[in-house]
Design an enzyme around this catalytic site. Structure first.
Site, PDB file in Angstrom:
ATOM      1  N   LYS A  17       0.842  -1.209   0.000  1.00 43.58           N
ATOM      2  CA  LYS A  17       0.000   0.000   0.000  1.00 43.58           C
ATOM      3  C   LYS A  17       0.869   1.248   0.000  1.00 43.58           C
ATOM      4  O   LYS A  17       0.525   2.257  -0.598  1.00 43.58           O
ATOM      5  CB  LYS A  17      -0.918  -0.002   1.230  1.00 43.58           C
ATOM      6  CG  LYS A  17      -2.139  -0.857   1.022  1.00 43.58           C
ATOM      7  CD  LYS A  17      -3.194  -0.580   2.094  1.00 43.58           C
ATOM      8  CE  LYS A  17      -3.898  -1.875   2.477  1.00 43.58           C
ATOM      9  NZ  LYS A  17      -4.010  -2.050   3.920  1.00 43.58           N
ATOM     10  N   THR A  22       7.841  -5.013   0.464  1.00 45.90           N
ATOM     11  CA  THR A  22       9.087  -5.465   1.088  1.00 45.90           C
ATOM     12  C   THR A  22       9.039  -6.962   1.341  1.00 45.90           C
ATOM     13  O   THR A  22       7.972  -7.538   1.504  1.00 45.90           O
ATOM     14  CB  THR A  22       9.301  -4.758   2.448  1.00 45.90           C
ATOM     15  OG1 THR A  22       8.129  -4.939   3.249  1.00 45.90           O
ATOM     16  CG2 THR A  22       9.593  -3.299   2.281  1.00 45.90           C
ATOM     17  N   GLU A  69      13.311  -6.195   7.111  1.00 45.75           N
ATOM     18  CA  GLU A  69      12.493  -6.018   5.906  1.00 45.75           C
ATOM     19  C   GLU A  69      13.345  -5.423   4.821  1.00 45.75           C
ATOM     20  O   GLU A  69      14.122  -4.498   5.077  1.00 45.75           O
ATOM     21  CB  GLU A  69      11.403  -5.006   6.187  1.00 45.75           C
ATOM     22  CG  GLU A  69      10.151  -5.627   6.683  1.00 45.75           C
ATOM     23  CD  GLU A  69       9.084  -4.581   6.726  1.00 45.75           C
ATOM     24  OE1 GLU A  69       8.610  -4.187   5.662  1.00 45.75           O
ATOM     25  OE2 GLU A  69       8.782  -4.146   7.838  1.00 45.75           O
ATOM     26  N   TYR A  80       7.778 -15.398  -1.552  1.00 44.34           N
ATOM     27  CA  TYR A  80       7.392 -15.971  -0.257  1.00 44.34           C
ATOM     28  C   TYR A  80       7.906 -17.403  -0.171  1.00 44.34           C
ATOM     29  O   TYR A  80       7.800 -18.171  -1.118  1.00 44.34           O
ATOM     30  CB  TYR A  80       5.876 -15.976  -0.075  1.00 44.34           C
ATOM     31  CG  TYR A  80       5.317 -14.599   0.161  1.00 44.34           C
ATOM     32  CD1 TYR A  80       5.814 -13.796   1.190  1.00 44.34           C
ATOM     33  CD2 TYR A  80       4.306 -14.093  -0.640  1.00 44.34           C
ATOM     34  CE1 TYR A  80       5.320 -12.524   1.390  1.00 44.34           C
ATOM     35  CE2 TYR A  80       3.797 -12.821  -0.443  1.00 44.34           C
ATOM     36  CZ  TYR A  80       4.322 -12.040   0.586  1.00 44.34           C
ATOM     37  OH  TYR A  80       3.836 -10.776   0.778  1.00 44.34           O
ATOM     38  N   ARG A  93      20.529   5.551   8.367  1.00 46.67           N
ATOM     39  CA  ARG A  93      19.911   6.340   9.449  1.00 46.67           C
ATOM     40  C   ARG A  93      19.350   5.393  10.505  1.00 46.67           C
ATOM     41  O   ARG A  93      19.330   4.176  10.308  1.00 46.67           O
ATOM     42  CB  ARG A  93      18.792   7.241   8.896  1.00 46.67           C
ATOM     43  CG  ARG A  93      17.630   6.460   8.321  1.00 46.67           C
ATOM     44  CD  ARG A  93      16.496   7.370   7.888  1.00 46.67           C
ATOM     45  NE  ARG A  93      15.454   6.612   7.230  1.00 46.67           N
ATOM     46  CZ  ARG A  93      14.426   6.046   7.854  1.00 46.67           C
ATOM     47  NH1 ARG A  93      14.272   6.169   9.154  1.00 46.67           N
ATOM     48  NH2 ARG A  93      13.528   5.347   7.171  1.00 46.67           N
ATOM     49  N   PHE A  98       7.202   7.806  12.590  1.00 46.22           N
ATOM     50  CA  PHE A  98       6.685   8.920  11.793  1.00 46.22           C
ATOM     51  C   PHE A  98       5.233   9.187  12.180  1.00 46.22           C
ATOM     52  O   PHE A  98       4.525   8.275  12.602  1.00 46.22           O
ATOM     53  CB  PHE A  98       6.791   8.598  10.294  1.00 46.22           C
ATOM     54  CG  PHE A  98       8.211   8.599   9.813  1.00 46.22           C
ATOM     55  CD1 PHE A  98       8.796   9.747   9.291  1.00 46.22           C
ATOM     56  CD2 PHE A  98       8.989   7.452   9.919  1.00 46.22           C
ATOM     57  CE1 PHE A  98      10.118   9.759   8.881  1.00 46.22           C
ATOM     58  CE2 PHE A  98      10.316   7.450   9.508  1.00 46.22           C
ATOM     59  CZ  PHE A  98      10.884   8.600   8.983  1.00 46.22           C
TER      60      PHE A  98
HETATM   61  C1  LIG Z   1      13.981   1.356   3.683  1.00 46.78           C
HETATM   62  C2  LIG Z   1      12.961   1.200   4.756  1.00 46.78           C
HETATM   63  C3  LIG Z   1      12.972   2.078   5.827  1.00 46.78           C
HETATM   64  C4  LIG Z   1      12.020   1.972   6.838  1.00 46.78           C
HETATM   65  N1  LIG Z   1      12.049   2.843   7.882  1.00 46.78           N
HETATM   66  C5  LIG Z   1      11.128   2.767   8.858  1.00 46.78           C
HETATM   67  C6  LIG Z   1      11.121   3.703   9.947  1.00 46.78           C
HETATM   68  O1  LIG Z   1      11.987   4.566  10.079  1.00 46.78           O
HETATM   69  N2  LIG Z   1      10.119   3.591  10.869  1.00 46.78           N
HETATM   70  C7  LIG Z   1       9.143   2.638  10.803  1.00 46.78           C
HETATM   71  O2  LIG Z   1       8.269   2.620  11.653  1.00 46.78           O
HETATM   72  N3  LIG Z   1       9.131   1.715   9.799  1.00 46.78           N
HETATM   73  C8  LIG Z   1      10.102   1.767   8.824  1.00 46.78           C
HETATM   74  N4  LIG Z   1      10.098   0.851   7.799  1.00 46.78           N
HETATM   75  C9  LIG Z   1       9.163  -0.282   7.867  1.00 46.78           C
HETATM   76  C10 LIG Z   1       7.818   0.015   7.269  1.00 46.78           C
HETATM   77  O3  LIG Z   1       6.991   0.463   8.293  1.00 46.78           O
HETATM   78  C11 LIG Z   1       7.291  -1.295   6.692  1.00 46.78           C
HETATM   79  O4  LIG Z   1       8.048  -1.605   5.558  1.00 46.78           O
HETATM   80  C12 LIG Z   1       5.846  -1.246   6.305  1.00 46.78           C
HETATM   81  O5  LIG Z   1       5.076  -1.027   7.435  1.00 46.78           O
HETATM   82  C13 LIG Z   1       5.399  -2.558   5.645  1.00 46.78           C
HETATM   83  O6  LIG Z   1       5.473  -3.625   6.531  1.00 46.78           O
HETATM   84  P1  LIG Z   1       4.793  -5.041   6.157  1.00 46.78           P
HETATM   85  O7  LIG Z   1       5.544  -5.620   4.998  1.00 46.78           O
HETATM   86  O8  LIG Z   1       4.902  -5.880   7.412  1.00 46.78           O
HETATM   87  O9  LIG Z   1       3.374  -4.748   5.819  1.00 46.78           O
HETATM   88  C14 LIG Z   1      11.035   0.946   6.785  1.00 46.78           C
HETATM   89  C15 LIG Z   1      11.055   0.048   5.704  1.00 46.78           C
HETATM   90  C16 LIG Z   1      11.985   0.165   4.703  1.00 46.78           C
HETATM   91  C17 LIG Z   1      11.974  -0.790   3.552  1.00 46.78           C
END
Ligand SMILES: Cc1cc2nc3c(=O)[nH]c(=O)nc-3n(C[C@H](O)[C@H](O)[C@H](O)COP(=O)(O)O)c2cc1C
Length: 230
Positions: A17, A22, A69, A80, A93, A98
């Protein structure tokens, strides 16, 4: 060479979404620092570039488990259940909370372009998608040319280059292309957060080089174990 090896499992699928699907990797993450990293991912004998988040995803929920991830560049397959191996090359970082998914999405976009620049700097691009990174021309240059590239980029002399090359070899990274990825990544690590000194002309005090190599390995490379490739 470090490898965090694991199987791709289903996440909440929120990534789709967000526009960044990922791969959630079920793997042992003990000892790995949370954060957002750039790295190299081996999927079905092919290397891909990617950005990874190691952490608890505070934006999407509290009390979530620490996960790994990855968003892979130029990759559109469903994987998968497949085993993949991730090698961290540089940190970008810290993970953050957020206020909205929209802000997280903007930040991930920035992470991707920041990582793409870093990859380009160390000679890795996905311009030719069919090309396996390990057969990438620059990583397979004759030794003198590759050294010259490091010298052009970072101003290191031949002696320093040899120490770094030997150090990674002794560490167990015996394949030359992998070792070069680590050499470039180490040199880029040395200039991290060091905006004042120009990225050229890296200098070391007595014993400084080996101490920095140890720090690099401690920060980015998991303890070598059975999942080791190099
Ligand atoms: C490059 C990258 C940076 C991310 N940075 C953060 C972050 O700073 N804070 C956070 O809460 N999630 C971060 N995420 C995780 C995302 O929240 C997560 O990919 C998204 O919620 C999808 O998760 P799901 O595959 O379990 O649905 C990051 C993911 C990626 C790929």
């Amino acid at each position: 060479m470090t490898i965090i090896a694991g199987t791709v499992v289903k996440g909440k699928q929120l990534g789709r979404k967000l526009g960044f699907p990922t791969a959630n990797v079920a793997a042992k993450l003990n000892g790995l620092q949370d954060g957002v990293y750039g790295g190299l991912v081996l999927v079905d004998h092919q290397f891909y570039l990617g950005v990874m988040n190691i952490g608890v995803k505070p934006t999407v929920g509290s009390h979530l488990k620490k996960t790994l991830e990855i968003f892979l560049f130029d990759f559109h397959r469903d994987i998968y259940g497949e085993k993949i191996e991730c090698s961290i090359l540089f940190k970008m970082r810290e993970e953050r909370r957020f206020d909205s998914l929209e802000s997280l999405k903007k930040q991930i976009k920035k992470d991707i372009s920041c990582a793409a620049k870093r990859f380009e700097l160390i000679g890795m691009t996905t311009q030719n998608k069919k090309e396996n990174l390990i057969s990438h021309q620059e990583l397979n240059l004759p030794d003198l040319y590759f050294y010259k590239k490091c010298n052009d980029l970072y101003g290191i002399n031949r002696g320093v280059y040899n120490v770094i090359d030997n150090w990674f070899f002794e560490y167990g990274i015996t394949q030359i292309a992998y070792r070069r990825i680590y050499i470039l990544s180490f040199l880029s690590f040395l200039t991290e957060g060091d905006q004042k000194t120009s990225s050229k002309y890296i200098k070391f005090g007595a014993g400084g080089l080996t101490e920095k190599l140890s720090r690099f390995v401690a920060a980015y490379i998991e303890e070598p174990g059975e999942n080791r490739l190099g």
